[in-house]
Design a protein around this motif. Structure first.
Motif, PDB file in Angstrom:
ATOM      1  N   THR A   6       0.820  -1.211   0.000  1.00  0.00           N
ATOM      2  CA  THR A   6       0.000   0.000   0.000  1.00  0.00           C
ATOM      3  C   THR A   6       0.856   1.264   0.000  1.00  0.00           C
ATOM      4  O   THR A   6       0.360   2.348  -0.294  1.00  0.00           O
ATOM      5  CB  THR A   6      -0.967   0.000   1.214  1.00  0.00           C
ATOM      6  N   GLU A 186       4.985  -9.633   1.623  1.00  0.00           N
ATOM      7  CA  GLU A 186       3.566  -9.994   1.682  1.00  0.00           C
ATOM      8  C   GLU A 186       3.311 -11.142   0.691  1.00  0.00           C
ATOM      9  O   GLU A 186       3.961 -11.200  -0.355  1.00  0.00           O
ATOM     10  CB  GLU A 186       2.710  -8.773   1.314  1.00  0.00           C
ATOM     11  N   TRP A 205      -3.751  -8.804   7.667  1.00  0.00           N
ATOM     12  CA  TRP A 205      -3.047  -7.565   7.306  1.00  0.00           C
ATOM     13  C   TRP A 205      -2.274  -7.762   5.987  1.00  0.00           C
ATOM     14  O   TRP A 205      -2.363  -6.975   5.051  1.00  0.00           O
ATOM     15  CB  TRP A 205      -2.082  -7.163   8.438  1.00  0.00           C
ATOM     16  N   ALA A 208      -3.569  -7.931   1.969  1.00  0.00           N
ATOM     17  CA  ALA A 208      -4.244  -6.759   1.379  1.00  0.00           C
ATOM     18  C   ALA A 208      -4.265  -6.793  -0.148  1.00  0.00           C
ATOM     19  O   ALA A 208      -5.284  -6.490  -0.762  1.00  0.00           O
ATOM     20  CB  ALA A 208      -3.589  -5.475   1.880  1.00  0.00           C
ATOM     21  N   TYR A 209      -3.146  -7.145  -0.788  1.00  0.00           N
ATOM     22  CA  TYR A 209      -3.074  -7.153  -2.254  1.00  0.00           C
ATOM     23  C   TYR A 209      -2.696  -8.516  -2.849  1.00  0.00           C
ATOM     24  O   TYR A 209      -2.231  -8.610  -3.981  1.00  0.00           O
ATOM     25  CB  TYR A 209      -2.111  -6.065  -2.752  1.00  0.00           C
TER      26      TYR A 209
END
Ligand code: IPE
Ligand code: IPE
Ligand code: MG
Length: 254
Positions: A6, A186, A205, A208-209
């Motif tokens: 993000t 991530e 958390w 997210a993507y």
């Protein structure tokens, strides 16, 4: 420090760098064969071996497996204790194999709830494989995404008590460095076997993507061909991270 999807746009590749899997469907695999649910868990260990092997071969760097959620304590006591025994057995038997393959093992979650013998084995397995770097295998056990965010918050405030007075300084990097998998990027690809399409309090958390892949295949049947299907699906995703498709194409032709 891993890149936050993000805050920055991560560099992506056709092979996912980090694969996170919810290994679901053991009970139904067993029920279909009129076997006790626990037979499904025992059989699921084979799929774990195969996933580790295939990921290693294909060049995946991080493989994270959800083995026991913070909510799984709600299951019948005998199923929980079988799962714990299985965990102990696997740790006793498999560490050598991980060593040979250059796999670094870590276990994340609230380990304080486990019996001392299991905690000790986890500790030993982690230290024996600590110098390996081929594949980072993480087992999430007594793990919950909400627990992770809360423990990160607590540790952040313990490390920097002044943040409580300067809350505008609480930002993503301040918190994420305390998440239990702060060392890993991530996940690029999330896989859930067993047909359900939910996150079940996994890495909430960090996902997210992440690209989310769901398959009806039960975990004990999830072999290397099934894993390759997920990789193939992933290869065809366009990861935009908020941008338009035209922007991505323009960037690619430059
Ligand atoms: C996943 O399989 C393993 C664990 C949660 C430990 P399940 O035991 O949830 O199997 P199903 O979903 O009941 O088939
Ligand atoms: C998620 O599976 C947890 C693990 C695979 C360890 P569950 O089978 O417990 O998930 P829910 O409860 O059906 O969402
Ligand atoms: Mg399930």
């Amino acid at each position: 420090m891993a890149i936050s999807s993000t805050l920055d746009i991560p560099v992506t590749s056709t092979v996912p760098q980090h694969v996170a899997i919810i290994m679901d469907g053991n009970g139904r695999w067993a029920a279909k064969r009129l076997l006790p649910r626990t037979a499904g868990h025992a059989r699921g260990v084979q799929s774990v071996r195969s996933a580790v092997e295939t990921c290693g071969k294909l060049g995946v760097r991080y493989l994270t497996l959800f083995a026991f959620s913070s909510e799984n304590w709600r299951r019948p006591a005998d199923e929980v204790s079988l799962l714990m025994r299985l965990f102990v057995q696997v740790l006793e038997k498999e560490v050598l194999r991980l060593q040979e393959k250059g796999v670094r093992l870590r276990v994340v979650g609230d380990l304080s709830a486990f019996e001392p013998r299991l905690q000790e084995l986890i500790e030993q397995a982690q230290s024996k494989t600590a110098h390996n770097d081929q594949l980072h295998l993480t087992i999430a056990a007594n793990y919950g995404g909400r627990w992770d965010i809360l423990q990160a918050m607590r540790r952040m405030l313990q490390a920097s008590p002044e943040l409580a007075q300067n809350t505008e300084q609480i930002n993503e990097p301040a918190l994420t460095e305390h998440l239990s998998m702060a060392w890993a990027p991530e996940p690029d690809l999330f896989i859930r076997t067993g047909g359900e399409q939910r996150i079940s309090n996994f890495l909430i958390w960090q996902l997210a993507y992440t690209e989310l892949f769901f398959t009806d295949c039960y975990w004990p049947d999830f072999n290397s061909d099934e894993l390759k299907k997920a990789f193939e699906w992933y290869r065809n995703r366009e990861r935009r991270f908020g941008r338009t498709s035209a922007q991505l194409q323009a960037a690619a032709s430059n």
